[in-house]
Design a protein around this motif. Structure first.
Motif, short mmCIF file in Angstrom:
data_model
loop_
_atom_site.label_atom_id
_atom_site.label_comp_id
_atom_site.label_asym_id
_atom_site.label_seq_id
_atom_site.Cartn_x
_atom_site.Cartn_y
_atom_site.Cartn_z
N MET A 81 0.83 -1.19 0.00
CA MET A 81 0.00 0.00 0.00
C MET A 81 0.87 1.26 0.00
N ILE A 82 0.41 2.24 -0.72
CA ILE A 82 1.14 3.51 -0.77
C ILE A 82 0.29 4.59 -0.10
N LEU A 83 0.95 5.36 0.76
CA LEU A 83 0.28 6.44 1.48
C LEU A 83 0.69 7.77 0.86
N VAL A 84 -0.29 8.61 0.54
CA VAL A 84 0.01 9.89 -0.10
C VAL A 84 -0.44 11.04 0.80
N LEU A 85 0.48 11.93 1.10
CA LEU A 85 0.14 13.12 1.88
C LEU A 85 -0.56 14.13 0.98
N VAL A 86 -1.77 14.51 1.36
CA VAL A 86 -2.52 15.50 0.59
C VAL A 86 -2.36 16.86 1.28
N GLU A 87 -1.81 17.82 0.54
CA GLU A 87 -1.55 19.13 1.12
C GLU A 87 -2.77 20.03 1.01
N HIS A 88 -2.94 20.86 2.01
CA HIS A 88 -4.03 21.84 1.97
C HIS A 88 -3.65 23.00 2.87
N ASP A 89 -4.38 24.09 2.72
CA ASP A 89 -4.18 25.23 3.59
C ASP A 89 -5.53 25.54 4.23
N ARG A 90 -5.69 25.18 5.49
CA ARG A 90 -6.97 25.34 6.20
C ARG A 90 -8.14 24.81 5.39
N PHE B 298 -3.01 16.18 -6.45
CA PHE B 298 -3.55 15.24 -7.44
C PHE B 298 -2.42 14.63 -8.29
N GLU B 299 -1.35 15.39 -8.46
CA GLU B 299 -0.20 14.85 -9.20
C GLU B 299 0.41 13.69 -8.43
N ALA B 300 0.54 13.85 -7.12
CA ALA B 300 1.12 12.78 -6.29
C ALA B 300 0.21 11.56 -6.27
N LEU B 301 -1.12 11.79 -6.20
CA LEU B 301 -2.07 10.66 -6.21
C LEU B 301 -2.01 9.92 -7.55
N THR B 302 -1.91 10.69 -8.65
CA THR B 302 -1.80 10.08 -9.98
C THR B 302 -0.53 9.25 -10.07
N PHE B 303 0.56 9.81 -9.59
CA PHE B 303 1.86 9.11 -9.61
C PHE B 303 1.77 7.80 -8.81
N ALA B 304 1.14 7.86 -7.65
CA ALA B 304 1.07 6.69 -6.76
C ALA B 304 0.35 5.52 -7.44
N ALA C 244 0.60 4.53 -10.36
CA ALA C 244 1.48 3.81 -11.30
C ALA C 244 2.10 2.57 -10.66
N PHE C 245 2.04 2.47 -9.33
CA PHE C 245 2.69 1.35 -8.65
C PHE C 245 1.78 0.13 -8.53
N ASP C 246 0.56 0.26 -9.04
CA ASP C 246 -0.32 -0.89 -9.11
C ASP C 246 -0.56 -1.52 -7.74
N CYS C 247 -0.81 -0.70 -6.74
CA CYS C 247 -1.20 -1.25 -5.44
C CYS C 247 -2.19 -0.27 -4.81
N GLU C 248 -2.70 -0.63 -3.66
CA GLU C 248 -3.72 0.20 -3.02
C GLU C 248 -3.13 1.57 -2.65
N VAL C 249 -3.93 2.62 -2.86
CA VAL C 249 -3.47 3.97 -2.52
C VAL C 249 -4.36 4.54 -1.41
N HIS C 250 -3.74 4.93 -0.32
CA HIS C 250 -4.44 5.64 0.75
C HIS C 250 -3.95 7.08 0.79
N LEU D 84 5.67 6.32 1.41
CA LEU D 84 4.95 7.54 1.77
C LEU D 84 5.38 8.61 0.76
N MET D 85 4.38 9.15 0.06
CA MET D 85 4.69 10.11 -1.00
C MET D 85 4.03 11.46 -0.72
N ALA D 86 4.66 12.52 -1.20
CA ALA D 86 4.08 13.85 -1.13
C ALA D 86 4.45 14.58 -2.41
#
Lengths: 322, 254
Positions: A1-10, A18-24, A26-32, A87-89
Motif C-alpha cells: 500500500m502507498i500512502l500519499v500526503l494531501v496538502e491543503h491550507d486550512r 492530485f499529481e502525487a495521487l496520480t503518480f502513486a 502507477a505502482f499498481d497497489c492500493e493507494v491511501h 509515503l509520498m508527497a
C-alpha cells in the motif's frame, strides 16, 4: 500500500496533490491518502476520484495550521501502524520539508523530486528518476528502505482522475504528537492579498538584464496591467537590485505556469529556463537572435524591447479601441 | 553569538551541465565553481547576525579538497574560522552527508562551545535533496525551519519569516536553532581587498568524514533530451507588435 500526503491550507486543497495521487497509482497497489487537521476532512470525496480508497484524517490541536514538526509526528505515527510500502508527497516547499522531517525521524532515505519516468519497483530496491539542477539534469537513483519516502516533482506528472473512481473511506485518527517536540510552531500567518501571483498568473511579462534599470520596467508593468498579468524578472535583475527577489523567475525563484510568458531582454540561462519552461507559450523579445531564450522560445521578435514592448501595449489598446 | 554556516561547492549556476561518459559525475572540464546560491545568502545572513550581536562566524563544507576555495571566499567576506570535511569527490547521499556534518559540528562545539545558530541553504543547487539541514537538526536535537526569507534574533529566540504558496508564516525558534535560508533574504556582499588578503591567511581545519552511507544511491546522471526547436520568428522591431497581439488574442488574453 502507498500512502500519499494531501496538502491543503486550512481545508483548501493544494491541486498539486492530485499529481502525487496520480503518480502513486502507477505502482499498481492500493493507494491511501492522509490529510492533516480537521479542516481537511471535507476533501475526502475529491481524493476518491483520484484513486484513494481510504483517507486517514489526522485530528489534533497542533494540526490546525501547518507546522513541520507536528506534521511529521502525525505522519510517523500513522506510518508506524499502517506500515505502507511508501509515503509520498508533492515536491512543494512544504512537501519536501515535511518528508525531510519524517526521514530524519525514521533515519530513512528520502528521494526528493521524482519524475514519472522509468519507475522500477519490481524489487525491494526501487529505481527512480529524480531531478537535479531544477530539472536540467536527471538522476537515476535507487532507494532501499522499509518505507520509501519520496516527493513527486511539481508538474512532472499530469494529474489524471482514476479510470475507476474509488470511494475514499474516511478514517479519522488522533496521532501522537509530543507538544514539547513540536518546537517549530507558526506564530503568525498572513494570507497575501487575493490576486495574481507569479506562480499562478496567466500572463507573465519578464524582464532581464536588457531592461537596463529599475525604471526600465515601467513599460513592462504597463503591458502586464493591460493583460491582467504580472511582471517577473531574471536573477541578473534581482542581483542588480532592480526588483525584489519575489519577482524572480527561476530555479532559486518562482516556477511559472502562465499561458503566455513574454521574456524581454532575457538571455535565458539554465537557471532562468528552469523557472520559465512551465509556461505554455513563450514569446522572446531580444536584440540577440542567438540568445538561449530566443532559440528555446515558441515565438520571437528580434529587436529592442524598449521599442517593442510599448508598441505591443499600444497595439492592444488600439485593437480595443481605447 | 556563535554562528555556523554550512555551504556547498557547486558548478556555477547558469552554465550548461554536461555529464561524463560513464554518467557517474558532472563533467567539470569547462565549469567554474561557486557557493550554492541559497548558501551565499546564508553566509550574508550569518555575517549580519555577527555584526549586530557580536561573536564570530564559522564556515563548514563537505566536498572535494578544492572546496577550500569556497571556504576562503567565505573568509574574504568576514568568516573567521573554517572547517573542511574532504571527500573523494564522489556523490554522497544525503544521509551520509548529514551524518558526517553532524559529527563534525559536535567536534567543533566540543572545542569552541555551542553554536547559537547554524545556517544551511534551503537546498543545494546541484543535487537538491532538501534534507541535510533537517537531518542534522534532528541529530543535534535542535529546532529547524527551512525557507527563511527574513531572520531576526533577540538573544534567546530566532524569529523566522517565510512565504509559502502566498501565505506568509512567522516562526519562533528557541536558540540554539538551525535555519535553512532561501535566496532573496538579502543581497550578498562582495569581498573587500582587506578581506581577500585576510582569507589567504585563513587556517582551514580538516576533519575526517565519519558517516555510513544511507539508503539512497545515485546510479547514473542523464541529460534530459534536448528539446527540438519550435521557434517561429514573428519579425523584427516594433512592426512585429501586431503579430504578438494576434497571438495573445488567439489565446483569449485580450
Amino acid at each position: 500500500m502507498i500512502l500519499v500526503l494531501v496538502e491543503h491550507d486550512r481545508g483548501v486543497l493544494a491541486p498539486a496533490s492530485f499529481e502525487a495521487l496520480t503518480f502513486a497509482r502507477a505502482f499498481d497497489c492500493e493507494v491511501h491518502a492522509i490529510t492533516l487537521g480537521a479542516p481537511a476532512d471535507e476533501l475526502a470525496p475529491y481524493l476518491g476520484a483520484y484513486g484513494a480508497t481510504a483517507v486517514h484524517q489526522a485530528h489534533h490541536d497542533l494540526l490546525v495550521d501547518y507546522g513541520p514538526d507536528a506534521s511529521a509526528d502525525a505522519l510517523v505515527s500513522l506510518v508506524a501502524t499502517l506500515k505502507p510500502g511508501a509515503l509520498m508527497a508533492t515536491g512543494t516547499d512544504r512537501g519536501n520539508e515535511v518528508l525531510a522531517h519524517v526521514a530524519a525521524r525514521l533515519d530513512a532515505p528520502f528521494v526528493a523530486n521524482v519524475t514519472g519516468e522509468n519507475l522500477d519497483a519490481s524489487a525491494d530496491r526501487w529505481e527512480l528518476t529524480r531531478i537535479r539542477w531544477g530539472g536540467s539534469l536527471h538522476e537515476r537513483a535507487t532507494i532501499t528502505a522499509d518505507v520509501r519516502l519520496l516527493t513527486v516533482a511539481l508538474h512532472a506528472v499530469e494529474p489524471t482522475p482514476a479510470p475507476a473512481p474509488a470511494v475514499a473511506t474516511p478514517m479519522p485518527f488522533t496521532p501522537t504528537i509530543d507538544p514539547s517536540a513540536a518546537i517549530t510552531i507558526v506564530r503568525d500567518r498572513v494570507k497575501r492579498e487575493v490576486g495574481q501571483t507569479l506562480a499562478t498568473a496567466s500572463v507573465v511579462v519578464g524582464g532581464g538584464r536588457g531592461v537596463g534599470s529599475a525604471e526600465g520596467f515601467e513599460p513592462l508593468e504597463a503591458l502586464a496591467r493591460e493583460l491582467g498579468g504580472v511582471v517577473g524578472c531574471s536573477r541578473a535583475v534581482t542581483n542588480n537590485g532592480w526588483r525584489n527577489h519575489t519577482d524572480q523567475v527561476g530555479q532559486t525563484g518562482t516556477r511559472i505556469g502562465a499561458d503566455v510568458y513574454l521574456a524581454c531582454g532575457i538571455s535565458g540561462a539554465i537557471q532562468h529556463w528552469v523557472g520559465a519552461s512551465g509556461a505554455k507559450c513563450i514569446i522572446a523579445i531580444n536584440t540577440d537572435a542567438a540568445a538561449n531564450m530566443v532559440t528555446k522560445a515558441d515565438y520571437a521578435v528580434i529587436g529592442d524591447l524598449h521599442e517593442i514592448v510599448p508598441a505591443i501595449t499600444a497595439a492592444i489598446r488600439s485593437r480595443r479601441g481605447v | 553569538m556563535r554562528v555556523l554556516v554550512c555551504i556547498k561547492r557547486v558548478p556555477a549556476p547558469g552554465a550548461r551541465i554536461n555529464v561524463t561518459e560513464d554518467g557517474l559525475a558532472v563533467d567539470t572540464t569547462n565549469l567554474g565553481f561557486t557557493t550554492s546560491p541559497h548558501e551565499e545568502c546564508a553566509l550574508e545572513a550569518g555575517l549580519q547576525l555577527v555584526e549586530e550581536h557580536g561573536g564570530s562566524a564559522t564556515a563548514l563544507t563537505l566536498g572535494p579538497p578544492e572546496a577550500e576555495e569556497q571556504l576562503r571566499y567565505a573568509a574574504s567576506l568576514g568568516v573567521t574560522d573554517a572547517a573542511l570535511i574532504p571527500t573523494d569527490g564522489t556523490d554522497w547521499d544525503p544521509q551520509r552527508t548529514a551524518r558526517a556534518i553532524g559529527h563534525v559540528i559536535a567536534e567543533l562545539e566540543a572545542v569552541g562551545g555551542e553554536f547559537d545558530v547554524i545556517l544551511f541553504g534551503n537546498e543545494s543547487a546541484d543535487s537538491g535533496g532538501f534534507q541535510v539541514g533537517v537531518r542534522v537538526a534532528r541529530a543535534l536535537g535542535r529546532p529547524m525551519i527551512t525557507g527563511a526569507k527574513g531572520l531576526t534574533m533577540d538573544g534567546t529566540t530566532a524569529r523566522v519569516q517565510r512565504e509559502i504558496d502566498g501565505t506568509q508564516e512567522v516562526y519562533e525558534l528557541r536558540l540554539p536553532a538551525i535555519i535553512g535560508v532561501k535566496e532573496g533574504i538579502n543581497l550578498p556582499r562582495y569581498p573587500t581587498m582587506k578581506g581577500r588578503l585576510a582569507s589567504r591567511k585563513l587556517g582551514v581545519q580538516i576533519h575526517e568524514a565519519v558517516g555510513e552511507p544511507g539508503g539512497q544511491r545515485m546510479v547514473q546522471l542523464v541529460s534530459p533530451p534536448e528539446q527540438e526547436s519550435r521557434l517561429v520568428v514573428l519579425g523584427a522591431g516594433p512592426a512585429a507588435a501586431d503579430k504578438v497581439v494576434d497571438l495573445l488574442a488567439e489565446r483569449g488574453l485580450l
